[in-house]
Design an enzyme around this catalytic site. Structure first.
Site, mmCIF file in Angstrom:
data_model
loop_
_atom_site.group_PDB
_atom_site.id
_atom_site.type_symbol
_atom_site.label_atom_id
_atom_site.label_comp_id
_atom_site.label_asym_id
_atom_site.label_seq_id
_atom_site.Cartn_x
_atom_site.Cartn_y
_atom_site.Cartn_z
ATOM 1 N N MET A 120 39.085 31.415 44.581
ATOM 2 C CA MET A 120 39.731 31.277 45.579
ATOM 3 C C MET A 120 40.791 31.667 46.337
ATOM 4 O O MET A 120 41.218 33.105 46.201
ATOM 5 C CB MET A 120 39.033 29.563 46.364
ATOM 6 C CG MET A 120 37.555 29.597 46.467
ATOM 7 S SD MET A 120 37.284 27.723 46.402
ATOM 8 C CE MET A 120 37.397 27.252 48.747
ATOM 9 N N CYS A 121 41.897 30.252 46.028
ATOM 10 C CA CYS A 121 43.311 30.630 46.502
ATOM 11 C C CYS A 121 43.999 31.577 44.768
ATOM 12 O O CYS A 121 45.167 32.358 45.511
ATOM 13 C CB CYS A 121 44.162 29.465 46.999
ATOM 14 S SG CYS A 121 43.713 28.865 47.683
ATOM 15 N N VAL A 122 43.585 31.523 43.942
ATOM 16 C CA VAL A 122 44.108 32.074 42.642
ATOM 17 C C VAL A 122 44.300 33.655 42.778
ATOM 18 O O VAL A 122 44.824 34.602 42.801
ATOM 19 C CB VAL A 122 44.023 31.742 41.361
ATOM 20 C CG1 VAL A 122 44.595 32.178 39.796
ATOM 21 C CG2 VAL A 122 44.165 30.248 41.247
ATOM 22 N N THR A 125 45.193 35.703 46.109
ATOM 23 C CA THR A 125 46.167 35.665 45.966
ATOM 24 C C THR A 125 46.719 36.807 44.985
ATOM 25 O O THR A 125 47.729 37.577 45.012
ATOM 26 C CB THR A 125 47.313 34.481 45.354
ATOM 27 O OG1 THR A 125 47.432 33.280 46.605
ATOM 28 C CG2 THR A 125 48.947 35.003 45.241
#
Length: 194
Positions: A120-122, A125
């Site tokens: 998700m966020c890793v 980004t």
């Protein structure tokens, strides 16, 4: 996969917040993950690299809702011109935040990314960083997620370790994956003059 990556000038520590690494909602292997992220932070500081703690502002009622114990960053922040906190409301740490400008102004061309959640966020980004032309290094043992539960008619449960590996793989051949956080090296960025 490579053994050792050339030095990077920044470390992005994504969403290493209490809700994700402490207690019953913690990712599998959270204790080891926070040890490795702490080591990355310490070595980045020592070598003069930019350290960016990316902190997720969850929705009301979420485990990482701002102001709640779960929202707090796990690692201590040495607030300075080389260590900052950037808050976000989306998976992508660049979306609607000053991250891109900060990296540019600091002269960063290569960065390492660690934290949660891998897919998700890793991943989000890292994908934007790659699209913006940064060299991106991801230490395999310094990002984590949860098991994906079974979905009737689709699949059985998917172990967290498999999810993390797929998250790396899905970023393509431009991503530099190193097996161990200990193999990431840091250097001070060449700061731009204003």
């Amino acid at each position: 996969m490579s053994d050792r990556a050339r030095p990077v000038q920044a470390l992005l520590v994504v969403d290493v917040q209490a809700d994700a690494v402490v207690g019953e909602r913690a990712v599998p292997g959270a204790a080891g993950l926070v040890d490795r992220t702490a080591d990355l932070i310490a070595r980045a500081r020592k070598d003069g690299a930019l350290v960016v703690h990316v902190q997720n502002d969850g929705r009301p009622g979420a485990g990482d809702e701002p102001g709640t114990p779960g929202w707090e960053l796990h690692h201590r922040v040495d607030a300075s011109d080389t260590e900052v906190v950037i808050r976000k409301t989306r998976d992508d740490g660049f979306h609607g935040t000053p991250l891109g400008g900060l990296l540019t102004d600091s002269g960063v061309r290569a960065l390492a990314i660690c934290g949660v959640m891998s897919e998700m966020c890793v991943q989000s980004t890292a994908r934007t960083a790659l699209e913006l032309g940064y060299r991106v290094v991801m230490p395999h043992d310094a990002h984590a997620t949860h098991d994906i539960p079974a979905a009737p008619g689709i699949s059985g449960p998917v172990p967290a370790a498999a999810v993390s590996r797929v998250a790396e793989w899905a970023l393509g051949s431009d991503l530099e994956v190193v097996a161990r956080a200990a193999d990431v090296e840091f250097a001070a960025p060449a700061r731009h003059e204003h």
